[in-house]
Scaffold this active site. Structure first.
Site, mmCIF file in Angstrom:
data_model
loop_
_atom_site.group_PDB
_atom_site.id
_atom_site.type_symbol
_atom_site.label_atom_id
_atom_site.label_comp_id
_atom_site.label_asym_id
_atom_site.label_seq_id
_atom_site.Cartn_x
_atom_site.Cartn_y
_atom_site.Cartn_z
ATOM 1 N N TYR A 32 0.837 -1.200 0.000
ATOM 2 C CA TYR A 32 0.000 0.000 0.000
ATOM 3 C C TYR A 32 0.869 1.247 0.000
ATOM 4 C CZ TYR A 32 -4.255 -2.554 1.333
ATOM 5 O OH TYR A 32 -5.345 -3.382 1.368
ATOM 6 N N TYR A 62 -0.801 -9.772 0.930
ATOM 7 C CA TYR A 62 0.270 -9.165 1.723
ATOM 8 C C TYR A 62 0.311 -9.757 3.127
ATOM 9 C CZ TYR A 62 -3.475 -5.971 3.371
ATOM 10 O OH TYR A 62 -4.631 -5.430 3.869
ATOM 11 N N ARG A 67 -2.920 -11.775 4.138
ATOM 12 C CA ARG A 67 -4.263 -11.424 3.685
ATOM 13 C C ARG A 67 -4.457 -11.907 2.255
ATOM 14 N NH1 ARG A 67 -7.747 -7.907 4.930
ATOM 15 N NH2 ARG A 67 -9.013 -9.733 4.553
ATOM 16 N N HIS A 100 -7.319 -8.453 -2.087
ATOM 17 C CA HIS A 100 -8.640 -7.833 -1.924
ATOM 18 C C HIS A 100 -8.624 -6.382 -2.342
ATOM 19 C CE1 HIS A 100 -6.408 -7.151 1.830
ATOM 20 N NE2 HIS A 100 -7.020 -5.972 1.827
ATOM 21 N N HIS A 147 -10.610 -2.945 -1.133
ATOM 22 C CA HIS A 147 -11.508 -2.348 -0.137
ATOM 23 C C HIS A 147 -12.568 -1.517 -0.852
ATOM 24 C CE1 HIS A 147 -8.987 -3.200 3.475
ATOM 25 N NE2 HIS A 147 -7.992 -3.150 2.608
#
Ligand SMILES: [Fe+2]
Lengths: 260, 187
Positions: A127, A166, A176, A179, A181
Site C-alpha cells: 500500500y 500481503y 491477507r 482484496h 476495499h
C-alpha cells in the site's frame, strides 16, 4: 500495525488460528442466517479483542435523517477517478483488470447515482501508506485509490491492477488474501457499508480470520467476485463481476402492497 | 423479492489514502457564522486511544430539513451537504466543523447520525450523538435505555460546540445501533 512488534516465534501459528476459527464456526451462536455479518467478537482476528462492543447492538427504528443519505454529484467525482491505472507518468505493473457490478438494495432495486470508493494494494501487495512495512516495492505509477458514481441501473465500473496478497502481524506467517476495499452508500444512511472484495479461487481465503469472521459460508462467499469473460476485453484487461446488496432500503408504498 | 445483503469487513489500517479528502471534516468552514465543533476521542476496551478510526456524520440543517445538495467531496464553501468524514489522530481525537442539527421529527431530540469504522472493528457501527434538551426525557427510544447507557449517546455542550466520546468496549461502552429486522416504511 502501531503496536509493538512481537517476535515471530511468539506469535500464534496459522494452525492455532485455523483451529480457533474452526471452533468458532461450530459455535451454535454462529449458525444459520443470524451470521450474515461478521462477528464483531472474533478472537482469531487479534485486533478485534479490545475493539468490539460487548453489548448487543440496540435495535432502533431509523428516523427521517437516517432514511436519507448524502448526495454526491458529478461536481464531486471526476470520471477519470474510476481508472486507477492512469494519472501517473507511466503504466502500473501488474495484471490490468476491470471490476464491475451493480449496487442494489434488499428489494433488488438499483442504487442510482451513489458514491462507490475503492482502495487497494499494488500488484506486489504494498500500500501507499506510511504504516505499510511490507518489504515489497512501491509502484511509482500506482496509487490504488478510486471513486465513481453508480449509473441509473446501479452499475459501477473500475479499471485497476489486480492487488497482491500481503503479510500482516496477526499471527506467524499471516497473509491477507488479495482484496479491494470498497466503501458504499445507499439511499438510506442505515445502508452505509465498508467491505472488501476478494478474488475467486484464492487459497488464502480459508486461512484468513477477517474473511472467516463471517461464519455463514454463503454469506462470506458473497464477498468473492466472479471471473466474467464478458467483462474481459480483447487484448486489454481481464474482467471480474461483483454485485453489492445493501441491507434493506426504504419501501415504497407500492411495494408495501406487494409485500402483503 | 428479498436479496441477501453483502456483509461488511473491517476498514483496515490502510484507508488513509483512500477515504479522507481535503475538507472532509469541515461541513462548514471553521469559524464561519454559526459554526460549532463536534469533537471527541475514540477509545478501545482498555481505555486506549484508537488512532486509526474513521468517523462520519450525517445530519439535518439547523431548521431540521435534510440537505439534498451534492458537494461533500469538493466543498465549495457555501453548500451545506450535511455529511462529513474524518479520521482520528494519534491521540484518538476527531473534530468536525459543522452546524447544530435541528430535529427531523416533531417532539424528537436532534442528533448527529454517526458511523464508526476502525482497524480491529470487523463491521461498521452506527450510533447517534444527541443534543441534550427537554425532549431528551420524553423520547421513547432514549427512555427505553437504562440511564447510564443513555448517557453514552448524549453530546456534552462546551465552549466551542459539543463533545462526543466513542467507547468501543467496556463499562461505559457507547450504545451502538442496528436498524435491520424492521421494514423501513415512509410515513
Ligand atoms: Fe487491505
Amino acid at each position: 500495525m502501531s503496536s509493538v512488534p512481537v517476535p515471530a516465534s511468539r506469535l500464534p501459528t496459522q494452525t492455532a488460528i485455523s483451529a480457533e476459527i474452526a471452533t468458532l464456526h461450530q459455535d451454535p451462536r454462529c449458525a444459520g442466517a443470524a451470521q450474515q455479518r461478521p462477528r464483531l467478537d472474533f478472537a482469531p482476528y487479534r485486533s478485534s479483542l479490545t475493539r468490539h462492543p460487548t453489548k448487543d447492538l440496540h435495535h432502533v427504528d431509523p428516523e427521517t435523517i437516517e432514511r436519507a443519505a448524502p448526495c454526491f454529484g458529478h461536481w464531486d467525482v471526476d470520471p477519470l477517478e474510476a481508472d486507477l491505472t492512469i494519472g501517473h507518468a507511466g503504466e502500473p505493473i501488474g495484471e490490468r483488470i476491470i471490476v464491475t457490478g451493480r449496487v442494489l438494495d434488499g428489494h433488488g432495486r438499483p442504487v442510482q447515482g451513489q458514491l462507490v470508493e475503492v482502495w487497494q494494494a499494488n500488484a506486489g501487495g504494498r500500500y501507499v501508506h506510511q504504516g505499510d512495512q511490507h518489504p515489497a516495492p512501491l509502484d511509482p505509477n500506482f496509487t490504488g485509490a478510486g471513486r465513481t458514481l453508480t449509473d441509473d441501473a446501479g452499475w459501477y465500473r473500475f479499471t485497476t491492477i489486480k492487488p497482491g496478497p500481503y503479510p500482516w502481524r496477526n499471527h506467524n506467517n499471516a497473509w491477507r488474501p488479495a482484496h479491494v476495499h470498497f466503501s458504499l452508500f445507499g439511499t438510506d444512511f442505515t445502508q452505509r457499508l465498508v467491505t472488501q472484495m476478494y478474488f475467486p479461487g484464492d487459497p488464502l481465503l480459508a486461512l484468513d480470520p477477517i474473511y472467516q469472521s463471517i461464519t455463514d459460508p454463503e454469506a462470506r462467499g458473497r464477498l468473492v467476485a466472479t471471473y466474467d469473460h464478458d467483462v474481459t476485453t480483447h487484448e486489454w484487461a481481464t474482467g471480474y463481476r461483483w454485485d453489492v446488496v445493501l441491507s434493506g432500503g426504504t419501501s415504497t408504498p407500492l411495494e408495501q402492497e406487494d409485500d402483503q | 423479492m428479498r436479496l441477501a445483503p453483502t456483509p461488511g469487513q473491517t476498514v483496515g489500517p490502510f484507508f488513509h489514502y483512500g477515504l479522507p479528502y481535503d475538507g472532509d471534516r469541515n461541513l462548514v468552514p471553521p469559524g464561519s457564522t454559526g459554526s460549532i465543533a463536534l469533537h471527541g476521542v475514540v477509545l478501545d476496551g482498555a481505555g486506549v486511544a484508537v488512532p486509526d478510526a474513521l468517523i462520519e456524520v450525517w445530519q439535518a440543517r439547523p431548521d431540521g430539513t435534510v440537505s439534498r445538495e451534492a458537494g461533500s467531496i469538493r466543498r465549495d464553501g457555501w453548500a451545506f451537504t450535511g455529511f462529513g468524514r474524518t479520521s482520528t489522530g494519534r491521540d484518538g481525537r476527531y473534530v468536525f466543523s459543522t452546524l447544530e442539527p435541528g430535529p427531523t421529527e416533531p417532539a424528537r431530540p436532534a442528533f448527529w447520525a454517526i458511523t464508526v469504522f476502525a482497524r480491529g472493528l470487523l463491521d461498521g457501527l452506527f450510533t447517534r450523538a444527541y443534543i441534550p434538551g427537554p425532549d431528551i426525557d420524553i423520547d421513547p427510544f432514549l427512555a427505553s435505555l437504562p440511564h447510564e447507557r443513555r448517557a453514552t449517546m448524549l453530546a456534552q455542550p462546551g465552549d466551542r460546540g459539543y463533545r462526543f466520546d466513542i467507547r468501543l468496549q467496556g463499562q461505559d461502552e457507547t450504545v451502538f445501533l442496528r436498524f435491520d429486522g424492521s421494514e423501513r416504511r415512509r410515513p
